[in-house]
Every structure is written in C-alpha cells, then in structure tokens.
Write a protein that holds these residues in place. Structure first.
Motif, PDB file in Angstrom:
ATOM      1  N   GLU A 133      -6.722  -9.479  -6.382  1.00 47.09           N
ATOM      2  CA  GLU A 133      -5.820  -8.582  -6.280  1.00 47.09           C
ATOM      3  C   GLU A 133      -5.972  -7.194  -7.015  1.00 47.09           C
ATOM      4  O   GLU A 133      -6.121  -7.307  -8.167  1.00 47.09           O
ATOM      5  N   LEU A 134      -5.765  -6.141  -6.109  1.00 48.47           N
ATOM      6  CA  LEU A 134      -6.009  -4.776  -6.815  1.00 48.47           C
ATOM      7  C   LEU A 134      -4.693  -4.250  -6.374  1.00 48.47           C
ATOM      8  O   LEU A 134      -4.368  -3.830  -5.283  1.00 48.47           O
ATOM      9  N   SER A 135      -3.959  -3.934  -7.427  1.00 47.44           N
ATOM     10  CA  SER A 135      -2.475  -3.425  -7.214  1.00 47.44           C
ATOM     11  C   SER A 135      -2.383  -1.934  -8.069  1.00 47.44           C
ATOM     12  O   SER A 135      -1.715  -1.215  -8.014  1.00 47.44           O
ATOM     13  N   ALA A 136      -3.584  -1.528  -8.682  1.00 44.28           N
ATOM     14  CA  ALA A 136      -3.757  -0.191  -9.265  1.00 44.28           C
ATOM     15  C   ALA A 136      -3.226   0.724  -8.704  1.00 44.28           C
ATOM     16  O   ALA A 136      -2.586   1.765  -9.079  1.00 44.28           O
ATOM     17  N   LEU A 137      -3.485   0.813  -7.406  1.00 45.41           N
ATOM     18  CA  LEU A 137      -3.183   2.003  -6.412  1.00 45.41           C
ATOM     19  C   LEU A 137      -1.445   2.112  -5.677  1.00 45.41           C
ATOM     20  O   LEU A 137      -1.187   3.281  -5.458  1.00 45.41           O
ATOM     21  N   VAL A 138      -0.707   1.101  -6.080  1.00 44.77           N
ATOM     22  CA  VAL A 138       0.409   0.846  -5.440  1.00 44.77           C
ATOM     23  C   VAL A 138       1.598   1.953  -6.161  1.00 44.77           C
ATOM     24  O   VAL A 138       2.067   2.632  -5.395  1.00 44.77           O
ATOM     25  N   SER A 139       1.209   2.227  -7.316  1.00 43.70           N
ATOM     26  CA  SER A 139       2.276   3.165  -7.963  1.00 43.70           C
ATOM     27  C   SER A 139       2.034   4.596  -7.704  1.00 43.70           C
ATOM     28  O   SER A 139       2.780   5.572  -7.697  1.00 43.70           O
ATOM     29  N   VAL A 140       0.961   4.730  -7.150  1.00 40.90           N
ATOM     30  CA  VAL A 140       0.414   6.194  -6.779  1.00 40.90           C
ATOM     31  C   VAL A 140       0.494   6.304  -5.189  1.00 40.90           C
ATOM     32  O   VAL A 140      -0.075   7.193  -4.623  1.00 40.90           O
ATOM     33  N   GLY A 141       1.327   5.445  -4.400  1.00 44.02           N
ATOM     34  CA  GLY A 141       1.402   5.325  -3.121  1.00 44.02           C
ATOM     35  C   GLY A 141       0.288   4.806  -2.217  1.00 44.02           C
ATOM     36  O   GLY A 141       0.056   4.904  -1.141  1.00 44.02           O
ATOM     37  N   GLY A 142      -0.794   4.065  -2.842  1.00 42.87           N
ATOM     38  CA  GLY A 142      -1.734   3.386  -2.215  1.00 42.87           C
ATOM     39  C   GLY A 142      -1.408   2.053  -1.795  1.00 42.87           C
ATOM     40  O   GLY A 142      -0.359   1.180  -2.176  1.00 42.87           O
ATOM     41  N   PRO A 143      -2.345   1.314  -1.218  1.00 42.76           N
ATOM     42  CA  PRO A 143      -2.268  -0.030  -0.749  1.00 42.76           C
ATOM     43  C   PRO A 143      -2.571  -1.081  -1.700  1.00 42.76           C
ATOM     44  O   PRO A 143      -3.035  -0.870  -2.943  1.00 42.76           O
ATOM     45  N   ARG A 144      -1.813  -2.225  -1.609  1.00 42.55           N
ATOM     46  CA  ARG A 144      -2.222  -3.475  -2.699  1.00 42.55           C
ATOM     47  C   ARG A 144      -3.186  -4.258  -1.866  1.00 42.55           C
ATOM     48  O   ARG A 144      -2.844  -4.538  -0.789  1.00 42.55           O
ATOM     49  N   VAL A 145      -4.301  -4.531  -2.222  1.00 42.43           N
ATOM     50  CA  VAL A 145      -5.484  -5.163  -1.705  1.00 42.43           C
ATOM     51  C   VAL A 145      -5.589  -6.735  -2.157  1.00 42.43           C
ATOM     52  O   VAL A 145      -5.745  -6.775  -3.319  1.00 42.43           O
TER      53      VAL A 145
END
Length: 242
Positions: A133-145
C-alpha cells in the motif's frame, strides 16, 4: 460479471478488470546473441557465443523505497533479495512506514541441472509479495494505491531468458491499457488533474547480451506532491546459463 483478458506475444502485459479491481500479467524474452567468423578466404560458422552479460546470473527482490515528505524521510532497504550465487532464498516480514506498507513475502533463486553430462542448467528467480500500500499521496489529494499480491519471475537457459510479472487486487489506479506496453507510465493525479507521481509499469532492460531485467512497478514522485524519491515493487533479472 464478464471478464475479458487479452494476451499478445512480446514485450507486453495483459490487464484483467473485474469489478473495479485490476489484475495484470506480462512477459518479456531475450535470446542469446550468435556470431560467425570468416578467415583465409573461406567461410566457417563458429558456435553460438554470447557477450559476458552485465546482468547477474539470477536475482529477485520484493522492492525498496526511499523518499522524503516534509521533514520525514522514509527508507526501506531492498526486501528479501536472493541471488543464484546466494543467498538462494529470503523472507521479509511486513514493513510499515509513514505513507507506505510492504506486506512481506518470499524470494527464491534456484538452479536446476538439466543435463549432468554436459553441465547444462536452468535458473529461476522469483519474488512473491503481498499487501502493498502506498498512502503517501492521500494527504495531498492523490490516490491510495493497493496491491493484494504480486509475483515477478526470471527464467534462464543457455539460449534464452524470459521474465514474467503478475499482480492482483490493484486499487487506486484505473484506466490501464490492455495489453500493457513495456515501460508504461501512468500519471497519478489530483481531482483537478495535477500530476503528483508517475506509476511506471513493466520496466524492461534488454542490453543485447541475452540478459534481461524487469521491474514490475515503480512510483516516481513529482514536484507538485511535495515528495521527492521513489518506490519500487517487484524486481527480477537473469542471464543465460553457461
């Protein structure tokens, strides 16, 4: 629900879509180079010969990561690396960092003797991972992969190498082509279209010496995300056997 899968020979992969969850499969191949020589006014064919491969005899790993977000630096060393020369197997426990999880897995790099009289062998180097799981982008409006599972394998004989990848349970990335081209880049964006990172699928390196290297998936962060660095998921490589 009806599922459709498309396969094509060569350096491509296929993507299966079922209920909004993605699975994929792909293959790449490289043949051993051959050569011929002529001398003294006559022509004579030499036995097939290959340049010394730049790629190792056989390797595999689950992936690695190195990125910085704000004041936080995340480093995940290469997980469960194996090699034909040793160690021939490895296991990684789950690793959870800020913005990233590798769910663990196993690797094996095996050698099989196929002709003892002529010392012929084959090698198979495989990595099996799960629950990425990559969640690093969630807080900047990106997807959770997310990926439920993934496998990469490189197989080598004296005359050919082939690399394969499969994954299942992909979430957070949509609109992938089928078949999947080699080195395919999918931007990961905010809802307004701003690209935060590139997801690069099916990265292949074929130096021309019969060897092959494959990275199933790599995330390269872009400036708009405020993150620098990258994450790699599933790697393998192999060279023709002696």
């Amino acid at each position: 629900m009806r599922n459709t899968i498309v396969r094509r020979a060569g350096l491509v992969g296929a993507v299966l879509v079922a209920g909004g969850v993605f699975a994929g499969v792909g293959t790449a191949q490289a043949g051993t180079p051959t050569g011929a020589a002529a001398a003294s006014g006559t022509t004579a064919a030499t036995p097939a010969t290959a340049a010394t491969p730049a790629t190792a005899a056989g390797t595999a790993d689950l992936g690695e990561a190195g990125f910085t977000k704000g004041s936080t630096t995340v480093t995940v060393p290469t997980l469960a690396p194996c090699a034909v020369e040793g160690p021939v197997s490895a296991t990684a426990s789950p690793v959870s960092k800020t913005g990233l999880t590798f769910g663990g897995g196993t690797t094996t790099c095996d050698t099989t003797v196929t002709d003892p009289g002529n010392d012929l062998t084959t090698t198979t180097s495989t990595a099996n991972g799960k629950n990425f799981e990559l969640s690093a982008l969630v807080s900047v409006g990106g997807p959770r992969v997310r990926l439920s599972s993934y496998t990469v394998t490189c197989t080598a004989t004296q005359t050919q190498t082939s690399a394969n990848w499969t994954f299942s349970g992909l979430g957070g990335i949509t609109g992938l082509p089928s078949p999947m081209p080699a080195n395919y880049t999918k931007p990961l964006t905010k809802s307004n279209g701003t690209a935060l990172a590139n997801a690069v699928f099916n990265t292949q390196t074929l130096p021309g010496d019969g060897s092959i290297s494959l990275t199933m998936l790599r995330f390269d962060f872009l400036p708009a995300s405020g993150i620098t660095g990258s994450v790699t998921v599933g790697r393998t490589a192999c060279s023709p056997t002696p």
